[in-house]
Scaffold this motif. Structure first.
Motif: not given
Length: 119
Positions: A18-40
């Motif tokens: 039987a597969p092993g017991e595993r904890a659920n994945i928790i994804k935390r939010g962050d306050n990092l957001h890219p601003e402006g346009e990236f130059s290539k």
């Protein structure tokens, strides 16, 4: 030998996988957001680089006199000593037996016999 087993033996119970017991994945939010346009980096085709012009500097070295060249030669075979064949004192004695001359003839063929076992 008076040793006899008494009672019931306990066996390990058969287990299924039987597969092993595993904890659920928790994804935390962050306050990092890219601003402006990236130059290539601009897409550019390859081109050979620019090469500097050759600069030949002058010098004060000049040849004096006449240059001697090696004379042109044609191929000729090398000198070789004469071949000397020495005599020997080995002489055959007696009469040599020679194989008699014979004419080729086809050989005899044997009959194939099969030995069958009779049981």
């Amino acid at each position: 030998d008076n040793l006899q087993p008494e009672g019931e033996f306990q066996k390990r119970p058969d287990q299924t996988w039987a597969p092993g017991e595993r904890a659920n994945i928790i994804k935390r939010g962050d306050n990092l957001h890219p601003e402006g346009e990236f130059s290539k980096r601009p897409d550019a085709k390859w081109a050979p680089g620019e090469r500097a012009d050759l600069v030949k500097r002058g010098d004060n070295l000049h040849p004096e006199g006449e240059f001697h060249k090696r004379p042109d030669q044609t191929w000729a075979p090398g000198e070789r000593a004469n071949i000397v064949k020495r005599g020997d004192n080995l002489q055959p004695e007696g009469v040599f037996a020679k194989r008699p001359d014979s004419v080729w003839a086809p050989g005899k063929t044997n009959m194939i016999t099969y030995n069958h076992r009779s049981d």
